[in-house]
Design an enzyme around this catalytic site. Structure first.
Site, short mmCIF file in Angstrom:
data_model
loop_
_atom_site.label_atom_id
_atom_site.label_comp_id
_atom_site.label_asym_id
_atom_site.label_seq_id
_atom_site.Cartn_x
_atom_site.Cartn_y
_atom_site.Cartn_z
N LYS A 1 -15.53 5.23 -7.86
CA LYS A 1 -15.26 3.86 -7.40
C LYS A 1 -15.72 3.65 -5.96
O LYS A 1 -15.78 2.53 -5.46
CB LYS A 1 -13.78 3.54 -7.55
CG LYS A 1 -13.31 3.47 -9.01
CD LYS A 1 -11.82 3.19 -9.11
CE LYS A 1 -11.26 3.22 -10.51
NZ LYS A 1 -11.33 1.91 -11.21
N THR B 1 -10.96 -4.49 -14.52
CA THR B 1 -10.23 -5.74 -14.76
C THR B 1 -9.77 -6.32 -13.43
O THR B 1 -9.54 -7.52 -13.33
CB THR B 1 -9.01 -5.52 -15.68
OG1 THR B 1 -8.27 -4.40 -15.18
CG2 THR B 1 -9.43 -5.29 -17.11
N LYS C 1 -9.36 -10.31 -11.91
CA LYS C 1 -8.18 -10.87 -11.25
C LYS C 1 -8.54 -11.48 -9.89
O LYS C 1 -8.07 -12.55 -9.54
CB LYS C 1 -7.12 -9.78 -11.06
CG LYS C 1 -6.64 -9.13 -12.34
CD LYS C 1 -5.73 -7.94 -12.00
CE LYS C 1 -5.68 -6.93 -13.12
NZ LYS C 1 -5.08 -5.65 -12.70
N LYS D 1 -7.60 -0.46 -6.22
CA LYS D 1 -7.79 0.19 -7.51
C LYS D 1 -7.46 1.66 -7.32
O LYS D 1 -7.30 2.11 -6.19
CB LYS D 1 -9.23 0.02 -8.00
CG LYS D 1 -10.28 0.36 -6.91
CD LYS D 1 -11.72 0.15 -7.39
CE LYS D 1 -12.13 -1.29 -7.43
NZ LYS D 1 -12.45 -1.77 -8.77
N ARG D 2 -7.37 2.41 -8.42
CA ARG D 2 -7.13 3.85 -8.27
C ARG D 2 -8.22 4.46 -7.38
O ARG D 2 -9.38 4.00 -7.38
CB ARG D 2 -7.16 4.53 -9.65
CG ARG D 2 -5.92 4.27 -10.48
CD ARG D 2 -4.66 4.81 -9.83
NE ARG D 2 -4.61 6.25 -9.85
CZ ARG D 2 -3.73 6.97 -10.54
NH1 ARG D 2 -2.81 6.37 -11.28
NH2 ARG D 2 -3.74 8.28 -10.50
N HIS E 1 -12.85 3.95 -23.46
CA HIS E 1 -12.66 3.43 -22.11
C HIS E 1 -13.47 4.12 -21.04
O HIS E 1 -13.40 3.75 -19.87
CB HIS E 1 -11.18 3.54 -21.69
CG HIS E 1 -10.31 2.50 -22.30
ND1 HIS E 1 -10.10 1.27 -21.73
CD2 HIS E 1 -9.61 2.50 -23.45
CE1 HIS E 1 -9.29 0.56 -22.50
NE2 HIS E 1 -8.98 1.28 -23.55
C1 LIG Z 1 -5.73 -4.46 -12.62
C2 LIG Z 1 -5.12 -3.23 -12.10
C3 LIG Z 1 -5.86 -2.05 -12.04
C4 LIG Z 1 -7.30 -1.96 -12.49
O1 LIG Z 1 -8.15 -2.19 -11.39
P1 LIG Z 1 -9.71 -1.85 -11.49
O2 LIG Z 1 -10.27 -2.46 -10.25
O3 LIG Z 1 -10.22 -2.55 -12.71
O4 LIG Z 1 -9.85 -0.40 -11.54
C5 LIG Z 1 -5.25 -0.91 -11.55
N1 LIG Z 1 -3.98 -0.94 -11.12
C6 LIG Z 1 -3.24 -2.07 -11.15
C7 LIG Z 1 -1.84 -2.03 -10.63
C8 LIG Z 1 -3.77 -3.24 -11.65
O5 LIG Z 1 -3.02 -4.35 -11.70
#
Ligand SMILES: *Cc1c(COP(=O)(O)O)cnc(C)c1O
Length: 837
Positions: free
Chosen positions: A571, A673, A677, A565-566, A373
């Site tokens: 990022k 991911t 979304k 995101k985190r 990952h």
């Molecule tokens: C999808 C998701 C992530 C991943 O987000 P990235 O932009 O791919 O880092 C992190 N936290 C939550 C709660 C999510 O639903």
């Protein structure tokens, strides 16, 4: 009318009530559950009682499908995928299960008949936050898609008593609150007190001869605890298939108490009990491995040992001889967190089931597959040999023996190349000796995959170059995906209804490629209008929620520009902050010509010990406090921080976004991911050529994607030839003035030092090359604004993003794993026949 036997009539009535899908059955079961489980009647029930009754009513229907699935899988000896993951970020269960059962509307109508609002009941659910972010959410999407794709599967993990912390924002800073998610009970899990395994730690190993005179090893652990199973059914969409998520809770073995009781050491017994239970107490709230945290290694071994013992038990109970173990099971390692499973299965086969090394290794090696990952060096897990040896002495012996045999193979293949042997060893030498978990995972697996095309190529070219030269056939790519049931149907019912109405069917929900049928309507003015209305309504919902959650008022007419995101430097949330500051300065200088009104929205948690990430959160809130209170600009721009970004809050955010920020430094984000979304919900992406962004852009069309920034190769090149961020800072007056404005104290009540660690780091080191991409990012944002002004063009781009996003369904990812990696075929559960297929 016939007069049936009264007993029979009662039975069929009961059956009907607990499993029937009619509104009458749902209503009766709901009232029964409210009364018999919660001990309430309608008039005095609290919102929580109502939620619990709804959950049990839904669970009754899950259990029927689950038990039938389990029977079929057992009697047919179906090949089974075991997904091993230290994290599952499931999100709320109720809404997803209603969708997968196909009873959302029925439940809503039953609610109305009882004077209840289904949405209010859904709000009551506290989500199980058993993961940090993308990796844990991927495991949850995969479990749902495994069921939807009708693949027999068990998810194994840890039942953390405290999941990821709840984030509060106080004075602009992140404050962590413990996540006591089990406080009010968990209606979705079924405790299995009879499924318990002992797990040992510490002690020593000894050689002995068994009764047949064979030389064997025995492990005498100094501490033994128990793991008990808690099962959660995971139902697929539009199928009767349900799989099992089995999470382990740590507890003291009963015999321990007795011993202490007999010797009168009451407090000692209680202490041992507490000691044992700490192992599954809390999720480590860090995306990256915790350096040297003994408890973390204990957690990993704990769940891996329970899971492998459970698989061995299941195999012996159903199929029989362990020789066929790898035909019955394939075990997928979600990152290296469960990599100890390789050594644990070897131990079970060698020490407990008296196999030869060769046979045990053949089975083990055919059982495991590993998903990588990350390429970030700080995220690669290693454990010091001394800690490993103290906790798992027998496993260290096994790792050494795997390594000895493996390195001989390397030497034979690459004569005289000791540097290569050094790099590939499972043990890092030089300095403190450490066990390399990634190398263990690769050597112990028959397939290794990355999570997006770019990432998988980089895995082969950099991190595992030596391994890819040795075993090229072992390396694969499976690009991540997300489940459209949760991230479209549950999160965005308006959009889902519009799609269903436009396409004339609901088949797109299980076959996401069929979203392509929307393309035929892209120029239809009425459809475009309806599309905009859906987005606008979602933005109104989010604005209402944000107002109460953060106090910030958002204008649904403005462009919702979202990064959720985190928090992590790679990022690059700070790149977006620099854009806000640029907009602010231009507005203050009276140059709003090419701006559009924008809401800059952020969400995300920072690891509690990650100082720089927490400072980034503070900076966002500090900039927001100035911008949102400056009447000269706050009609144009607003900054909002959505507190406690989790799955539930994500579901509010994705449907309302116009613009999705995917702006990591190219080469650093394995897949992402969140990008998928957002796109599924009609947001356009501004992004770098990183992770799955590359494939999303290919899929939706370059003209429907805002691309900026260096490529991974360019970034690497620039790092190698000497990257000097301070020159960029000196030579770009706007960049300089943006950074200087932070340092001026404007956003920190005159404190010129508060953000210095962040700005100094950018100017002097900038490890993730924010400054190098700054200018291109601003130019690209200008294009975003111009495009947004052309409403029709924007709408078309939004529609095309959704129409072409089909391949990012996790169903597609699971089918690729099934076909290319797991070699497993679907098993249909026929609901009508009571289970047989
Ligand atoms: C999808 C998701 C992530 C991943 O987000 P990235 O932009 O791919 O880092 C992190 N936290 C939550 C709660 C999510 O639903």
């Amino acid at each position: 009318m016939s007069t049936p036997n009264p007993t029979e009539s009662l039975d069929s009535e009961r059956e009907h009530t607990r499993t029937g899908m009619s509104k009458a059955a749902l209503k009766q079961d709901f009232l029964d559950n409210l009364f018999y489980i919660q001990g309430r009647f309608r008039e005095v029930a609290t919102p929580h009682d109502l939620y619990m009754a709804a959950a049990f009513t839904t669970r009754d229907r899950l259990l029927k499908r689950w038990v039938e699935s389990a029977q079929v899988f057992k009697t047919s000896h179906a090949r089974t995928v075991c997904y091993l993951s230290a994290e599952y970020l499931l999100g709320p269960h109720l809404a997803g299960n209603l969708v997968n059962l196909g009873i959302t509307e029925a439940a809503r109508e039953v609610g109305e008949e009882l004077g209840l609002d289904l949405d209010a009941i859904l709000e009551e659910e506290e989500e199980p936050g058993l993961g940090n972010g993308g990796l844990g959410r991927l495991a949850a999407c995969f479990m749902e898609s495994l069921s939807t794709c009708q693949i027999p599967a068990i998810g194994y993990g840890i039942r953390y008593e405290f999941g990821i912390f709840d984030q509060a924002i106080e004075d602009g800073w992140q404050v962590e609150k413990t996540d006591n998610w089990l406080r009010n009970g968990n209606p979705w899990e079924i405790p299995r007190p009879k499924i318990r395994f002992s797990v040992g730690y510490g002690g020593y190993t000894e050689s002995y001869r068994d009764d047949k005179g064979r030389s064997r090893q025995r492990w005498q652990p100094s501490l033994v605890i128990n793991g008990m199973a808690y099962d959660t059914p995971i139902l697929g969409y539009g199928t009767a298939n349900a799989n099992l998520l089995r999470l382990w809770k740590a507890e003291a073995p009963a015999s321990f108490d007795f011993q202490a009781f007999n010797t009168g050491d009451y407090y000692g017994a209680v202490y041992a009990n507490i000691q044992a239970e700490t192992i599954s107490k809390v999720l480590y709230p860090n995306d990256e491995p915790e350096a040297g945290k003994e408890l973390r290694l204990k957690q990993q071994y704990f769940f891996v040992s329970c899971s492998m013992q459970d698989m061995v038990r299941l195999h012996l109970n159903t199929v029989g001889p362990l020789e066929t173990f790898a035909d019955k099971f394939v075990a997928q390692l979600n990152d290296t967190h469960p990599a100890l499973a390789v050594a644990e299965l070897m131990r079970l086969l060698l020490d407990e089931h008296v196999m030869s090394w060769e046979q045990a290794w053949d089975i083990t090696h055919r059982t495991f597959c590993y998903t990588n990952h990350t390429l970030l060096p700080e995220a690669l897990e290693t454990w010091s040999v001394s800690l490993f040896e103290r906790l798992l002495p027998r496993h260290l012996e096994i790792v050494y023996e795997i390594n000895r045999r493996f390195l001989d193979e390397v030497r034979m293949r690459f004569l005289g190349d000791e540097a290569r042997v050094w790099r590939m060893s499972l043990i890092a030498e030089g300095g403190e000796r450490r066990v390399r978990m990634a190398n263990l995972a690769v050597v112990g697996s028959r397939a290794v995959n990355g999570v997006a095309e770019l990432h998988s190529e980089l895995v082969k070219a950099t991190l595992f170059k030596d391994f890819a030269e040795l075993w090229p056939e072992r390396f694969h790519n499976v690009t991540n995906g997300v489940t459209p049931r949760r991230f479209m149907v549950v999160a965005n019912p308006r959009l889902s209804k519009l799609i269903t109405r436009t396409c004339g069917h609901e088949d797109w929900i299980r076959d996401l490629e069929r979203l392509r049928e929307l393309e035929a309507h892209v120029d239809d003015a009425g459809f475009q209008e309806a599309w905009r209305a859906v987005k606008h309504a979602a933005k109104q919902d989010l604005a209402a929620w944000m107002q109460q959650a953060s106090g910030v008022r958002l204008d649904p007419e403005s462009l919702f520009d979202v990064q959720a995101k985190r928090f992590h430097e790679y990022k690059r949330q700070h790149l977006k902050v620099l854009h806000i500051i640029r907009c602010y300065q231009r507005l203050k200088q009276g140059q709003p010509q090419d701006l559009v009104p924008r809401a800059f929205i952020f969400g995300g948690k920072a690891a509690p010990g990650y100082f720089m990430a927490k400072l980034m959160i503070k900076l966002i809130n500090a900039v927001g406090a100035v911008v949102n209170n400056d009447p000269q600009v706050n009609g144009w721009i607003r900054v909002a921080f959505l507190p406690d970004f989790n799955v539930k809050n994500g579901q509010r955010l994705y449907p309302a976004a116009d613009l999705s920020e995917q702006i990591s430094l190219a080469g650093k984000e394995a897949s992402g991911t969140g990008n998928m979304k957002f796109s599924m919900n009609g947001a356009l992406t501004i992004g770098t050529l990183d992770g799955a962004n590359v494939e999303i852009r290919e899929a939706v069309g370059a003209e429907n994607f805002f691309l900026f920034g260096m490529t991974a190769a360019e970034a690497l090149q620039r790092q190698m030839t000497g990257y000097r961020p301070w020159e960029l800072y000196q030579n770009d007056p706007e960049l300089k003035s943006d950074i200087d404005l932070i340092n001026s104290g404007l956003f920190s009540h005159g404190d010129t030092q508060l953000f210095r660690p962040l700005t100094d780091n950018l100017v002097n080191h900038d490890p993730f090359m924010v400054l190098a991409d700054y200018r291109d990012y601003l130019d690209c944002q200008k294009m975003v604004s111009e495009t947004y002004k052309d409403t029709e063009r924007w709408t078309r781009m939004s529609i095309l993003n959704v129409a072409r996003i089909g391949r990012f369904s996790s169903d597609r990812a699971i089918r690729e794993y099934a076909e290319h990696i797991w070699k497993v075929t679907p098993r249909l559960i026929d609901p009508a026949s009571g289970g047989d297929s």
